[in-house]
Design an enzyme around this catalytic site. Sequence first.
Site, PDB file in Angstrom:
ATOM      1  N   HIS A  14      -1.708   7.439 -32.192  1.00 59.15           N
ATOM      2  CA  HIS A  14      -1.024   7.655 -30.910  1.00 59.15           C
ATOM      3  C   HIS A  14      -1.979   7.398 -29.733  1.00 59.15           C
ATOM      4  O   HIS A  14      -1.973   8.130 -28.742  1.00 59.15           O
ATOM      5  CB  HIS A  14      -0.473   9.092 -30.830  1.00 59.15           C
ATOM      6  CG  HIS A  14       0.680   9.357 -31.754  1.00 59.15           C
ATOM      7  ND1 HIS A  14       1.983   9.057 -31.429  1.00 59.15           N
ATOM      8  CD2 HIS A  14       0.711   9.877 -33.006  1.00 59.15           C
ATOM      9  CE1 HIS A  14       2.778   9.399 -32.424  1.00 59.15           C
ATOM     10  NE2 HIS A  14       2.029   9.898 -33.400  1.00 59.15           N
ATOM     11  N   ASP A  44      -1.361  13.666 -36.174  1.00 55.79           N
ATOM     12  CA  ASP A  44      -0.146  13.261 -36.880  1.00 55.79           C
ATOM     13  C   ASP A  44       0.019  11.742 -36.891  1.00 55.79           C
ATOM     14  O   ASP A  44      -0.481  11.039 -36.027  1.00 55.79           O
ATOM     15  CB  ASP A  44       1.074  13.902 -36.238  1.00 55.79           C
ATOM     16  CG  ASP A  44       1.265  13.462 -34.794  1.00 55.79           C
ATOM     17  OD1 ASP A  44       0.252  13.359 -34.071  1.00 55.79           O
ATOM     18  OD2 ASP A  44       2.413  13.205 -34.386  1.00 55.79           O
ATOM     19  N   GLU A  45       0.729  11.255 -37.872  1.00 54.62           N
ATOM     20  CA  GLU A  45       1.212   9.872 -37.948  1.00 54.62           C
ATOM     21  C   GLU A  45       0.113   8.832 -37.747  1.00 54.62           C
ATOM     22  O   GLU A  45       0.347   7.762 -37.186  1.00 54.62           O
ATOM     23  CB  GLU A  45       2.356   9.667 -36.949  1.00 54.62           C
ATOM     24  CG  GLU A  45       3.550  10.547 -37.255  1.00 54.62           C
ATOM     25  CD  GLU A  45       4.621  10.545 -36.184  1.00 54.62           C
ATOM     26  OE1 GLU A  45       5.814  10.703 -36.542  1.00 54.62           O
ATOM     27  OE2 GLU A  45       4.291  10.410 -34.996  1.00 54.62           O
ATOM     28  N   ALA A  46      -1.091   9.138 -38.233  1.00 56.87           N
ATOM     29  CA  ALA A  46      -2.188   8.163 -38.200  1.00 56.87           C
ATOM     30  C   ALA A  46      -2.115   7.345 -39.491  1.00 56.87           C
ATOM     31  O   ALA A  46      -3.012   7.403 -40.344  1.00 56.87           O
ATOM     32  CB  ALA A  46      -3.528   8.870 -38.050  1.00 56.87           C
ATOM     33  N   PHE A  47      -1.057   6.566 -39.619  1.00 55.95           N
ATOM     34  CA  PHE A  47      -0.740   5.949 -40.893  1.00 55.95           C
ATOM     35  C   PHE A  47      -1.794   4.934 -41.357  1.00 55.95           C
ATOM     36  O   PHE A  47      -1.898   4.640 -42.553  1.00 55.95           O
ATOM     37  CB  PHE A  47       0.619   5.254 -40.818  1.00 55.95           C
ATOM     38  CG  PHE A  47       1.758   6.186 -40.502  1.00 55.95           C
ATOM     39  CD1 PHE A  47       1.803   7.464 -41.029  1.00 55.95           C
ATOM     40  CD2 PHE A  47       2.795   5.783 -39.670  1.00 55.95           C
ATOM     41  CE1 PHE A  47       2.854   8.329 -40.744  1.00 55.95           C
ATOM     42  CE2 PHE A  47       3.847   6.638 -39.379  1.00 55.95           C
ATOM     43  CZ  PHE A  47       3.875   7.912 -39.912  1.00 55.95           C
TER      44      PHE A  47
END
Length: 444
Positions: free
Chosen positions: A152, A215-218
């Site tokens: 993000h 979060d969501e650090a894919f």
Amino acid sequence: TRAVVRLTAATPAGLFHGVQTLRQLLPPAIESRTPVAGRWTLPGGSIADRPRYPYRGAMLDVARHFFPVADVLRVIDHLARYKLNRLHLHLTDDQGWRISVPGWPRLTTVGAATEVGSGPGGYYTTADYQRIVAYAEARHITVVPEIDLPGHTNSALVAYGELAPDGVAPPPYTGTEVGFSYVDPTSERTYRFIADVLGEVAANTPGPYLHIGGDEAFKVKGATYTDFVERVQRIVADTGKTVVGWHQIAPAAHTGGRILQWWGTNGDDPATADAVRRGARLLLSPGNHAYLDMKYAADTPLGHDWAGLIDVRRAYDWDPGSHVADVPAEAVLGVEAPLWTESVTSLPEIEFMLFPRLPAIAELGWSPRSTHSWAEFRQRLAGHGPRWATAGITYHSSPEIPWPATPGVPVGGAVSGSVVSATTPTTDPVTTRPAGTATTPSAD
């Protein structure tokens, strides 16, 4: 009594919360924005009250869409009204960077110039942020700033391309997809940047918390991700603050006081339960109950539905103390209601998504589980519609709630304008209530 109202508390915050209960027991005219002539009376009685959880909060995402200081201050007033005591500000994301950092000027001159839908963006100067923090502190609300890492981060990479894994600044992003951006987790420059940013934010935040996202650090996986989180946790510790992160940081090593903010939709989460066993505390924000950016119903004009539809009953009818499997009740620090703003662009839209669901989350955070009753809550909540209308607060007139008949004009499902409701009873037998049963809101 007939002669006096007396509030007693162990702390100034307790007195402040007692005033909010008193405010709710007065007629809706107390919320008028212009002087009102007349005699106001209160029901007689005695209330003994205290909060269930020490952390009772809401989150405002100012990164996807930027909101000026005045709007944030109004949101703080809304939190104070319902005895919430934490405001989590999501200050950075792919679409915009919203906080000034000396030594990194392009974060605001470049990184703050965008938002979802190609709007003008914006940012808070140090003075702006200090004003928000002081305003909240005066209302016994602690600001929890979030700098989302390592993902993000597109707005930071646009400003400083050397932080990107390939060293090249990406184009600005104004869409709503997630998981594509990340700072280089192998570069010492990245950690110097993080130390500068978190150090500056910590210096201007009197509260004990720094939120690091996570979060969501894919694209940052396995040991690379956990090593990154552990190093950032140490940076937070060096500022003297307690680290907060979304529950994806659970696999990282524990640091003293660490708080995981759980936003899942399935309460069976072994990784989070393991982090709790290693010492973490848990902050409950289940996406399918507490995410206030979810639509109320399929035809709600704002919001999302990836976590399901969240009507008022769904926001109210769950127990934070037993929601995540294998997490003991004593490990739960509290509750928080996040409002992400991909589709929310103005203060009236913020209010529309907050009300009437925010008081539902507030009651879960304040009142003991044994007092929770949807049938009773919906009746008490109905009395707050006239208060919101009198105060000029936009709200969703949910069909689940038996609102008093009002002459307000519906606007996009909300009601605004001055209204009149039934007068508070002038007499009532004196009663003593068990601790906590003067629930939030307590409009009886």
